[in-house]
Design an enzyme around this catalytic site. Sequence first.
Site, short mmCIF file in Angstrom:
data_model
loop_
_atom_site.label_atom_id
_atom_site.label_comp_id
_atom_site.label_asym_id
_atom_site.label_seq_id
_atom_site.Cartn_x
_atom_site.Cartn_y
_atom_site.Cartn_z
N ARG A 1 0.85 -1.19 0.00
CA ARG A 1 0.00 0.00 0.00
C ARG A 1 0.89 1.25 0.00
NH1 ARG A 1 -5.22 1.46 -1.19
NH2 ARG A 1 -6.26 2.61 0.47
N THR B 1 -8.78 0.70 -10.11
CA THR B 1 -8.19 -0.52 -9.56
C THR B 1 -8.36 -1.70 -10.52
OG1 THR B 1 -8.82 0.26 -7.38
CG2 THR B 1 -8.17 -2.03 -7.49
N THR C 1 -3.81 -0.81 -7.57
CA THR C 1 -4.63 0.36 -7.87
C THR C 1 -3.77 1.62 -7.96
OG1 THR C 1 -6.55 1.62 -7.06
CG2 THR C 1 -5.03 0.82 -5.40
N GLU D 1 -5.94 4.24 -7.24
CA GLU D 1 -7.12 4.83 -6.60
C GLU D 1 -8.14 5.21 -7.64
OE1 GLU D 1 -9.81 5.21 -4.51
OE2 GLU D 1 -9.66 7.34 -4.92
N GLU E 1 -3.81 7.88 -3.86
CA GLU E 1 -4.30 6.95 -2.82
C GLU E 1 -4.57 7.64 -1.49
OE1 GLU E 1 -5.84 3.56 -3.23
OE2 GLU E 1 -4.12 3.79 -4.54
N SER F 1 -7.93 0.75 3.02
CA SER F 1 -8.37 0.28 1.71
C SER F 1 -9.58 -0.64 1.88
CB SER F 1 -7.23 -0.50 1.05
OG SER F 1 -7.68 -1.15 -0.12
N SER F 2 -10.25 -0.88 0.76
CA SER F 2 -11.31 -1.88 0.73
C SER F 2 -10.91 -3.09 -0.12
CB SER F 2 -12.58 -1.28 0.13
OG SER F 2 -13.01 -0.21 0.91
N GLY G 1 -13.34 -1.58 -7.43
CA GLY G 1 -14.64 -0.96 -7.17
C GLY G 1 -14.72 -0.18 -5.87
N GLY G 2 -13.58 0.32 -5.36
CA GLY G 2 -13.61 1.11 -4.13
C GLY G 2 -14.25 0.29 -3.02
N1 GLU Z 1 -8.43 3.02 -3.46
C1 GLU Z 1 -9.46 2.05 -3.24
C2 GLU Z 1 -9.11 1.13 -2.10
O1 GLU Z 1 -7.96 0.90 -1.84
C3 GLU Z 1 -9.69 1.23 -4.45
C4 GLU Z 1 -10.21 2.09 -5.54
C5 GLU Z 1 -11.14 1.40 -6.43
O2 GLU Z 1 -11.17 0.18 -6.52
O3 GLU Z 1 -11.87 2.11 -7.09
O4 GLU Z 1 -9.99 0.63 -1.46
#
Ligand code: GLU
Length: 595
Positions: free
Chosen positions: A105, A406, A424, A426, A445, A472-473, A493-494
């Site tokens: 990360r 991502t 990613t 971001e 990020e 992060s997700s 997908g965030g």
């Molecule tokens: N930055 C996001 C994360 O680390 C991922 C971004 C995305 O998948 O759109 O959770």
Amino acid sequence: MRIRPVLGVLTLSGALLVAPSPAFAGGSALGPTATGYGGAVSTVDPTATAVGIDVLRRGGNAVDAAVAAAATLGVTEPFSAGIGGGGFFVYYDARKRSVQTIDGRESGPATMKETHFIDPTDNLPYEFAEARVSGLSVGTPGTLATWESATKKWGTKSLASLLQPAAKVADRGFKVDATFRQQVADNAAAFGQFDSTKALYLPNGAPPAVGSTLRNPDLADTYRLIARQGTDVLYKGSVARDIVRTVQKPPVSATPVGTWAYPIRPGTLTLNDLARYDLRHPAPTKSKFRDLTVYGMNTPSSGGVAVSEALNILETAGLSKTDVTKALHYYLEASALSFADRNRYVGAYTPQRVVDKLISDRWAAQRACQIDPAKALTKPVPPGDINAKGCTPAKVGGPTEQGQSTTNLTVADRWGNIVEYTFTIEQTGGNAMVVPGRGFLLNNELTDFNFTNTQAPAADPNLPGPNKRPRSSMSPTIVLKDGQPFLALGSPGGATIITTVLQILLNRVVLGQTLPQAMAAPRASQRNTAGIQAEPAFRTTYGPSLTALGHTFAADVPELGAATAIEFTRNGGFIASAEPARRGSGAAAVVHPTR
Ligand code: GLU
């Protein structure tokens, strides 16, 4: 994520491996599903998948193939991932029967304060777009260090050799498709502010035409420079200097294309920050769901914690494939409860004992007791009280995050090793700055931090701090059954990544769908907000029965996620699976379609 048949695929030696799609050397198709033996690769992009398969075919292992495919995605999916960003690499070592991780990360500058995203002139948080397109949003990239560490620890080939196919793709170019063009069009105003970015992605001042060939010789040179000089060149050498210069003095164009509504602020990342970047190797999260053992990414990702907690809650409900409405009701409730807890408790510095508590069955029972089988909870739900026993919620709090950038890839080899890797920059297009002369975009990020406390009067675990990594997700997930690999999956997908991974598992394991069905099924995401985000087909099919239970839908979203996955069959085979439609469809392949 583009079907880009024109150039075929370059092998390590530079020969053309793949004739125009769908024919693929060895006979396997570059479609969304491939079944067979000898190893498998699933990515969002046919070129990257073919590069990975070629590495496997030449005797490389899953780690070698994953790194070569990832480097290729840095060329063909430049708005989602690349050496300007970071990610989480989860590895199943078949010989040791263990799951290990790399936390690559991005980390914030040593000087980063809690007020990093507060405008000093008015004490208000920056708008997201203003923070994103700036030097302030850039963390030290961890992707290249991840590739190096993975290949050294677990690979069989040199990173230098694994960068070559991607360098060739960058040199020779690839065909622009509608998805790529649209991603540029969506970012045109931001990209147009920087000479380096517009030269690469806005030829003649406009997004490249569908069908045109896009070359990135600067990135090819950067990959070759790294191959010659080693990764230090990006952390301590000439590329590091260029990154830091770009952050501290954004290369704003004197002749921008389009207008940008915000000042473009410099950041404070230094050469020291890059030189001191460290990978982490946290133990994976581990939890049980029925007869499965589920391994996920530990902090600073919230993915492993949230997926595990939600699965544990689902397990309390005694779900079966005959009652789809009940399964979906619990899926939505478990997601909301897990998001409330994740928002309250999970950040880069969450103590392991808190992680352990959140993924325990005891905690799941304490949370599941709030679910009414006959009536949806009012959202947002409060987080649970980590210090209390019984069904005691704490105070409300916690926003959701958006984002659709991502990329994810899944690789397995003939020895049974598995890589699940989500990486990613971001936002789609990162912070919009291509490092001049180097051909890659920088991440934004650090905007994954909360700009202000979302949990007051409680503490927010995800505020900026010195050297800190944003929450992060990303949820690269490896699932074992009876100690043997069963399934590996992940998605971009965030914050919706968590629910996409969860929903694919629900579809496959609880509802008994095949993996391709589970991937294709319409998706919905309940991240503890008043309205569920859903794809139109989900709302049409399940909306009436879920609305009857009190669930509320927000406006439809066209699509959620862009997953990749591999299932391991009992007879030693693979079902490699990618999206059949989302983001222009993905590409799955196997080494041998038959034994
Ligand atoms: N930055 C996001 C994360 O680390 C991922 C971004 C995305 O998948 O759109 O959770």
